[in-house]
Design a protein around this motif. Structure first.
Motif, short mmCIF file in Angstrom:
data_model
loop_
_atom_site.label_atom_id
_atom_site.label_comp_id
_atom_site.label_asym_id
_atom_site.label_seq_id
_atom_site.Cartn_x
_atom_site.Cartn_y
_atom_site.Cartn_z
N MET A 39 0.85 -1.19 0.00
CA MET A 39 0.00 0.00 0.00
C MET A 39 0.89 1.25 0.00
N ASN A 40 0.53 2.19 -0.87
CA ASN A 40 1.39 3.38 -0.88
C ASN A 40 1.03 4.32 0.28
N ARG A 41 1.88 5.28 0.49
CA ARG A 41 1.77 6.15 1.67
C ARG A 41 0.43 6.92 1.68
N ALA A 42 0.03 7.41 0.49
CA ALA A 42 -1.20 8.22 0.45
C ALA A 42 -2.41 7.36 0.80
N ASP A 43 -2.43 6.13 0.27
CA ASP A 43 -3.56 5.23 0.59
C ASP A 43 -3.56 4.88 2.07
N PHE A 44 -2.36 4.64 2.61
CA PHE A 44 -2.27 4.30 4.03
C PHE A 44 -2.76 5.47 4.88
N ASP A 45 -2.36 6.67 4.51
CA ASP A 45 -2.81 7.85 5.29
C ASP A 45 -4.33 7.99 5.23
N PHE A 46 -4.88 7.67 4.06
CA PHE A 46 -6.35 7.75 3.93
C PHE A 46 -7.00 6.72 4.86
N VAL A 47 -6.49 5.48 4.82
CA VAL A 47 -7.06 4.40 5.64
C VAL A 47 -6.92 4.75 7.12
N ARG A 48 -5.75 5.23 7.51
CA ARG A 48 -5.60 5.46 8.95
C ARG A 48 -6.40 6.65 9.45
N SER A 49 -6.64 7.62 8.57
CA SER A 49 -7.47 8.72 9.07
C SER A 49 -8.95 8.28 9.14
N LEU A 50 -9.36 7.41 8.23
CA LEU A 50 -10.73 6.86 8.30
C LEU A 50 -10.90 6.04 9.60
N VAL A 51 -9.92 5.20 9.88
CA VAL A 51 -9.99 4.33 11.06
C VAL A 51 -9.99 5.17 12.33
N LYS A 52 -9.16 6.19 12.36
CA LYS A 52 -9.07 7.05 13.56
C LYS A 52 -10.39 7.79 13.78
N GLN A 53 -10.92 8.30 12.67
CA GLN A 53 -12.14 9.09 12.77
C GLN A 53 -13.32 8.24 13.25
N ARG A 54 -13.38 6.99 12.80
CA ARG A 54 -14.56 6.16 13.13
C ARG A 54 -14.40 5.27 14.36
N SER A 55 -13.16 5.06 14.82
CA SER A 55 -12.99 4.16 15.96
C SER A 55 -12.04 4.70 17.02
N ALA A 56 -11.27 5.72 16.67
CA ALA A 56 -10.21 6.29 17.53
C ALA A 56 -8.95 5.42 17.53
N ILE A 57 -8.98 4.30 16.82
CA ILE A 57 -7.77 3.46 16.78
C ILE A 57 -6.67 4.20 16.00
#
Ligand SMILES: C[S@@+](CC[C@H](N)C(=O)[O-])C[C@H]1O[C@@H](n2cnc3c(N)ncnc32)[C@H](O)[C@@H]1O
Length: 289
Positions: free
Chosen positions: A1-19
């Protein structure tokens, strides 16, 4: 996974679960999202993320967030918290609640259910005097998939091998007639225990349903995935749902330091649990006039 995709995934995860997903966890995202991509008919994880970035579907986001959560759990995990429940916490509460004969227990972030079922077995096994009491055992998680698993009360050979004493397996489970997906035996917890647990989806960072205060809250091995501010907020909300003499059980590497002014650690044998700080009467310095 490239960096931009990873940043997208992690901000989604943080926003919806705080993880919080730390830097360098691209490999983890790839490994955990590959089955989601496959189930949802995408040729690859990249394609799955591309779809999410183009059109953020709630269902797909939920699956991604759930896949990124760590669901590690086991029966009677870590041992000592359950010994503390058996030897100290439950006997003390049973005495203090003997007139009202009610007990309310909440396993928040219960994953696939081994934790609340361990509590249910412990109550059944060691506290026959609770017969006739109103016992409420709520178990919640943000993951719909793990809750579905928990509600079935059905566990693989591997899962029962982790922490469940053979005597309890024999007493409270039946071997299923069919084998599981891995081709190994599966075990079904007795209905009389299964139905004592009320499984509900509750996201710790979203509004919670109205709930009466609890006597015991188990919030184990979930705060570690949050940042300091979220830990504090979640603890403060949990605190508002604890009776003044209630007990909070955290995971082995978690503590209530974030709310040190309102909670204090209490040593119960080898286990440290948390209780609300009891306001002490101010002591006057005898030298002051
Ligand atoms: C490592 S498991 C802990 C399970 C069990 N408490 C134990 O100690 O064995 C962490 C659980 O926290 C859940 N979780 C993570 N973020 C959450 C949130 N924001 N709200 C509710 N549950 C959450 C995950 O879905 C996962 O099932």
């Amino acid at each position: 996974m490239n960096r931009a995709d990873f940043d997208f995934v992690r901000s989604l995860v943080k926003q919806r679960s705080a993880i919080v997903l730390d830097d360098g966890k691209e490999y983890l995202a790839d490994a955990r999202l590959a089955p989601v991509a496959h189930q949802q008919g995408f040729a690859s994880v990249d394609e799955l993320v591309r779809q999410l970035r183009t059109r953020l579907s709630n269902d797909l986001s939920r699956r991604v967030v759930e896949a990124m959560a760590t669901n590690e759990t086991s029966f009677f995990r870590d041992g000592n918290p359950f010994e503390a429940l058996r030897k100290h916490i439950l006997p003390a509460l049973i005495e203090r609640r003997s007139a009202e004969r009610t007990l309310r227990i909440w396993c928040a972030a219960c994953s696939t259910g081994q934790e609340p079922y361990s509590v249910a077995m412990l109550l059944r096994e060691h506290f026959p005097q609770l017969q006739g009491w109103r016992i409420s055992l709520l178990a919640s998680d943000l993951g719909i998939g793990v809750l579905d698993h928990a509600r079935t009360g059905r566990y693989s050979q591997l899962e029962v091998n982790r922490g469940l004493p053979p005597t309890m397996l024999e007493k409270y489970f039946q071997r299923c007639a069919t084998v599981g997906r891995a081709g190994t035996a599966e075990y079904q917890i007795d209905d009389s225990l299964r139905t004592t647990v009320d499984f509900r989806p509750i996201n710790l960072i979203e509004p919670w349903p109205a709930m009466a205060p609890f006597d015991i809250v188990m919030l184990r091995n979930v705060l570690i995935y949050f940042d300091a501010e979220t830990r504090k907020t979640v603890l403060r909300r949990i605190l508002s749902l604890m009776r003044p003499d209630a007990y909070l059980l955290l995971g082995g590497s978690e503590n209530s330091m974030h709310l040190a002014d309102r909670m204090e650690p209490v040593q119960l044998g080898p286990f440290t649990c948390c209780r609300l700080r009891i306001p002490r009467p101010e002591t006057r310095d005898p030298r002051s006039k």
